[in-house]
Scaffold this motif. Structure first.
Motif, PDB file in Angstrom:
ATOM      1  N   GLN A 452       1.156  -1.585  -0.097  1.00 24.53           N
ATOM      2  CA  GLN A 452       0.127   0.181  -0.324  1.00 24.53           C
ATOM      3  C   GLN A 452       0.231   1.312   0.004  1.00 24.53           C
ATOM      4  O   GLN A 452       0.533   2.240  -0.635  1.00 24.53           O
ATOM      5  N   PHE A 453       2.257   0.816   0.344  1.00 29.87           N
ATOM      6  CA  PHE A 453       3.269   2.281   0.378  1.00 29.87           C
ATOM      7  C   PHE A 453       3.048   2.663  -1.583  1.00 29.87           C
ATOM      8  O   PHE A 453       3.257   4.280  -1.207  1.00 29.87           O
ATOM      9  N   PHE A 454       3.128   2.378  -1.872  1.00 29.15           N
ATOM     10  CA  PHE A 454       3.280   2.760  -3.468  1.00 29.15           C
ATOM     11  C   PHE A 454       1.660   3.029  -4.031  1.00 29.15           C
ATOM     12  O   PHE A 454       2.571   3.592  -4.717  1.00 29.15           O
ATOM     13  N   LEU A 455       1.453   2.404  -4.182  1.00 28.82           N
ATOM     14  CA  LEU A 455      -0.339   2.173  -3.806  1.00 28.82           C
ATOM     15  C   LEU A 455      -0.747   4.210  -4.044  1.00 28.82           C
ATOM     16  O   LEU A 455      -1.060   4.610  -4.491  1.00 28.82           O
ATOM     17  N   TYR A 456       0.185   4.946  -2.548  1.00 36.25           N
ATOM     18  CA  TYR A 456      -0.016   5.724  -1.652  1.00 36.25           C
ATOM     19  C   TYR A 456       0.949   6.892  -2.111  1.00 36.25           C
ATOM     20  O   TYR A 456      -0.242   7.578  -2.961  1.00 36.25           O
TER      21      TYR A 456
END
Length: 1019
Positions: A452-456
């Motif tokens: 989710q870090f990359f998606l955020y």
């Protein structure tokens, strides 16, 4: 611990031709290794079969052999040169496998040769799946549940025990060749059979799948005193399940807690010590995003594909340091070349983020499955550096040059959510589209397992884009630039022009600054200027008083634009420096020699767009810019840069346009009384129909301004014409389609060097395959063996006339067809071509050096050259294409006007037959006077059927006739299929059976059988 003084001569084994899984990064590492060993006083002997590389230049090693990488050829080189040691770890899987083969054949023992760096036992423990598993168990390091299989029956028993899903990993292969995920018995049978065939030891690992875990890589270095360090940590944006070569990768790792990072770091150091590796090693790991449990996936006991990326990401020259360690030097006595002060034992520290995106070949092969798995499919990659992830990602995207709009607005949300469950070359852009529709990060994460870090971070990019729609203030512009938005992107959102955004920036002093890559996050002063752009930060790039020249590189390796153009770029750098200028380079490819910080005076790691190049120009204010050596990528910038007042050196933009514009070029040709096939350009489907009524089919169609003959087709009737115009191209006034009458005959080409007065023709190249095959996929002969002296004189005269008419300053490539004893010009490119390295080596003419000096204004006569054709060599050389169809199931393997090969090899000998034999051998076709051959000839070639059968039979081959379902590698040794039977081609590819789809290639192979023995000679 000082270097080994008992060793005086070292043999370095190269990686051979560029193939998917083993590309230009090994030219970079091999070149570094040779120079590093020479620097320590060792005599270096190099063997490699690839003429397109820098490492096969005479000044890289003391003795250079461009020979097949086979046991037979290498033993002959060993017998001649008598090296005391071999360094096999810089030549990819090819070099490593050859070291093992030499040991198994008793050759190392016979000649008393030592393996440097990685010992044979370490190679076997890392590469042999059973030994590796056993070692991990001894170290108490976790590996996924797995067992070795040497047959399909073994694999089926293991599958029943472990349960699906599974991953199959063949031993001793590159780029995951032959492996993949299996979910049922049918997939198991297909992939295991393929994996056993691809593995040189007929062994696969049947492993419990951990797809969805977070994948982490470490590049680790160790010396003989047991000093060890982590050079670079990398994190795959894609979870486990996608080959790391096909994954988006960031460095340093972004989502590991300090506890998890230290845990994995400790494991990596423990493994390199247990393997007793001296030098560099790549270790791949997987960690559960929820529990924190981890597994060791794989260890590469050599400089790997990722090593080049890690070297460029950190500035730490892994191959160079590994080579010094291999001869006994230690990390606490080697100076880091980038800082010139700190020792190589210090771990690099990064104060920026690097993003790598693979360059995949689906723009060339539009009909094949574009899903990504454990078998690598990328031909190259791009790298970008930024102060934040958003910037590095957006810079990497615009470095791709894939010609794809990535527009998914017409797809429904449900379609996209389903599509992103499978990793493809389009998944990143589908995710961005979904985020723009406010689909939640959690929803996308559940469908992709992407952290989710990359998606955020991707969501943040979308948020900035949405803010720009409502805010066209200077502050909004500053913010967008600080997060990597290009002027073109901002202009599109603002419904403005790129020029307007650029001018607004300049007027408000929103300009790029440049930060230095120094391996130490600024802790030590760096002595080598290596930079990346930022906005809103101080500038660290100091402009010198010396007159400078900017050389634009060629970007990512892709089919049609390969390592040949990096060869040209590097030689231009050397020539510019020798001429007394400061040589500045801009490029986006981490695999290449041109992005080695030690090659140029200044290196800018940036996308090759007008904006990004102008950022460098605005700071450096070079005396001129050289575009000729960066392939079509660089040439495509010529008009835009010229309009902005940049001094584009060499052939003028106006004269380049004459060769690219059909009408202007035809007028120039006609004025010189030079023949060309009848042709025209059209801007609509109706225009194409009308044009073909004036010609007889077949006709040749192609878009203008393309790389590698992209979308080139031979059209035989009106229906094929309509299909092509409606599906293969996007025809318009801005993008016309060129239509030529198709001439049957022999193709030839020349690369000329001109200063506007003197025109040098280093040599004429003859193609083995008749017209209709892209020059990059044709076998090439120098000097010509079947072209009369009279025709060669005509080609020479035409080339000189054209060079003067088109006012060529620098290089130009001209392609010809000889039909009915008449010479026709079919294409002209006012730039370096892919044949430049080959021709430079076989003629011994410094083509790029001379062209660069001509571009800088030095007359060619001052180097002792005069107008005309250089006297041919007494040797014969044959260049052969190498394809990667085994990595791209379903790809059309028929030779055609569109280029498909990924690399090339060369064979040189005193006669044509021997040169052919060497070239085929280097390309991996080592059949000799026995075996079963299956013939399937086209109607056009049927008349040669009896001659082929008689010739093959005379050499001891059996001609077999069997149904496709009966064919295996056990009962067929060669397939000659000129009937465009795709199913038969796919069978040949699946079973790794040598395949010829052109009758001329088959005849050349038969002629090569006249050679009884291959002799080796240094260049």
């Amino acid at each position: 611990m000082s270097k080994d003084t008992d060793i005086h001569k070292i043999l370095v084994i190269g990686s051979g031709p560029i193939v998917i899984g083993q590309a230009a990064e090994f030219d970079y590492s091999g070149s570094q290794a040779c120079l590093s060993l020479k620097e320590e006083g060792y005599e270096v002997v190099l063997v490699n079969s690839n003429p397109a590389t820098i490492m096969t230049d005479k000044d890289i090693a003391d003795e250079v052999y461009i020979e097949p990488i086979t046991i037979d050829a290498i033993e002959k080189i060993i017998e001649k040169e008598l090296p005391e040691a071999i360094l096999p770890t810089l030549g990819g899987q090819t070099g490593l496998n050859m070291a093992k083969d030499l040991a198994d054949a008793g050759i190392l023992k016979k000649y008393g040769i030592e393996l440097l760096g990685t010992k044979l036992q370490s190679i076997e423990e890392a590469e042999d799946r059973e030994l590796f598993k056993q070692l991990m168990k001894e170290l108490d390091e976790p590996v996924p549940e797995s067992t070795i299989a040497n047959s399909l029956e073994d694999a089926k028993k293991l599958a029943a025990k472990i349960g699906y899903p599974l991953v199959i990993r063949p031993a001793y292969t590159l780029g995951g060749t032959g492996g993949g995920f299996v979910h049922n018995d049918d997939e198991l049978e297909t992939i295991v059979n393929n994996g056993l065939e691809m593995s040189p030891v007929t062994q696969v690992l049947v492993e419990k799948s951990i797809a969805g875990y977070k994948e982490i890589e470490f590049e680790v270095m160790r010396d003989a005193k047991d000093n060890a360090l982590i050079v670079c940590s990398m994190e795959n944006v894609d979870p486990v399940g996608v080959h790391t070569g096909d994954s988006i990768v960031v460095s340093p790792t972004q989502t590991l807690s300090d506890k998890d990072y230290q845990m994995l770091r400790d494991a990596a150091l423990k493994i390199i010590r247990a393997l007793d590796i001296e030098g560099g090693v790549n270790i791949q790991m997987a960690i559960d995003q929820h529990s924190g449990d981890y597994f060791i996936i794989e260890v590469n006991p050599r400089v790997s594909r990722s090593s080049a990326l890690a070297s460029k990401a950190t500035g730490y020259p892994i191959a160079k340091i590994s080579s010094k360690i291999a001869v006994g030097m230690t990390l606490d006595e080697i100076i880091n070349p980038l800082t010139g002060k700190s020792l190589a034992e210090f771990e690099p520290a990064l104060d920026y983020i690097v993003t790598k995106i693979p360059r995949l070949p689906f723009d060339k092969f539009t009909d094949i499955d574009n899903s990504l798995g454990t078998q690598m499919k990328a031909t190259g990659e791009v790298m970008a550096i930024g102060r934040n992830f958003e910037t590095s990602l957006l810079k990497a995207i615009r470095s791709l040059e894939d010609g794809n709009s990535h527009d998914f607005t017409a797809h429904s949300t449900d379609e996209l959510l389903e599509s992103i469950k499978t990793s493809t070359d389009q998944r990143l852009f589908q995710i961005l589209e979904l985020l723009s529709r406010h689909i939640s990060v959690e929803n996308i994460h559940n469908n992709t397992q992407i952290n989710q870090f990359f998606l955020y971070k991707m969501q943040h990019i979308i948020e900035i884009a949405e803010e720009l729609k409502d805010d066209q203030s200077i502050d909004a512009l500053k913010l967008a630039k600080q997060y990597g938005f290009s002027d073109q992107q901002i202009a599109s959102i603002w419904k403005s022009s790129e020029a307007d955004v650029y001018n607004t920036r300049i007027q408000n002093n929103i300009v790029a600054g440049f930060k230095m890559v120094d391996t130490s996050a600024g802790e030590f002063d760096s002595t080598t200027p290596y930079y990346y752009s930022t906005f809103g930060q101080s500038n660290e790039s100091k402009v010198s008083d010396k007159k400078s020249i900017l050389i634009v590189g060629s970007g990512p390796i892709r089919i049609g634009q390969g390592v040949e153009f990096d060869y040209a770029t590097v030689h231009s750098i050397f020539a510019v420096k020798k001429a007394g200028y400061e040589a500045i380079v801009i490029n986006s490819n981490p695999e290449t020699v041109s992005t080695d910080f030690s090659i140029s005076d200044k290196l800018y790691f940036e996308p090759l767009t007008i904006e990004d190049v102008m950022n460098v120009i605005n700071l450096e204010k070079p005396a001129g810019v050289i575009l000729q050596f960066g392939g079509q990528t660089a040439i495509n910038l010529s008009e835009g840069l010229s309009k902005l007042g940049v001094n584009v050196l060499g052939t003028t933009v106006e004269d380049i346009n004459i060769s690219e514009d059909r009408e202007l070029f035809s007028h120039a040709i006609t004025s010189l009384n030079i023949k060309q096939p009848y042709g025209t350009s059209v801007e609509s489907i109706d225009g194409a129909l009308q044009a073909t009524q004036e010609m007889n089919y077949p006709v040749l169609l192609r878009p203008s301004y393309v790389i590698g003959g992209k979308a080139m087709r031979i059209i035989h009737n009106e229906q094929e014409l309509l299909n092509y115009m409606q599906t293969a191209v996007n025809v318009s006034h801005q993008h016309p389609v060129l239509i030529d009458s198709y001439l049957y005959g022999t193709e030839a080409e020349v690369d000329i060097i001109s200063d506007g007065e003197t025109v040098i023709i280093p040599g004429i190249i003859e193609h083995v395959e008749s017209s209709g095959v892209h020059s990059g996929d044709s076998m090439a002969i120098y000097p010509p063996q079947h072209i009369s002296f009279n025709i060669q004189k005509q080609i020479t005269d035409i080339a000189i006339k054209l060079a003067k008419k088109l006012k060529t300053i620098g290089l130009m490539n001209i392609q010809f067809i000889i039909s009915d004893n008449q010479v026709y010009v079919i294409e002209v490119n006012q730039r370096a071509s892919r044949t430049v390295p080959f021709l430079s080596k076989v003629t011994d003419v410094p083509i790029v050096d001379l062209a660069t000096n001509a571009i800088l204004g030095t007359p060619l006569t001052s180097f002792g050259y005069e107008t005309g054709l250089i006297t041919p060599s007494s040797f014969v050389s044959v260049k052969s294409p190498v394809f990667s169809f085994n990595k791209l199931p379903g790809a059309d393997a028929n030779l055609s006007p569109e280029m498909k090969s990924t690399g090339e090899v060369m064979g040189t000998a005193i006669d044509y037959d021997s040169a052919l034999a060497k070239s085929f051998s280097a390309a991996g076709i080592n059949i000799k006077n026995h075996g079963n051959v299956l013939l399937n000839l086209s109607h056009h070639d049927a008349e040669q059927n009896k001659q082929l059968i008689d010739s093959l039979s005379a050499f001891g081959f059996n001609i077999v006739d069997m149904k496709p379902a009966e064919i295996t590698e056990e009962n067929v040794d060669l397939i000659i299929n000129t009937a465009e039977d795709d199913h038969l081609n796919n069978i040949a590819t699946a079973f790794s059976i040598p395949l010829f789809t052109y009758i001329d290639t088959a005849n050349a192979f038969i002629q090569s059988l006249n050679c009884d023995d291959i002799m080796v000679e240094k260049i």
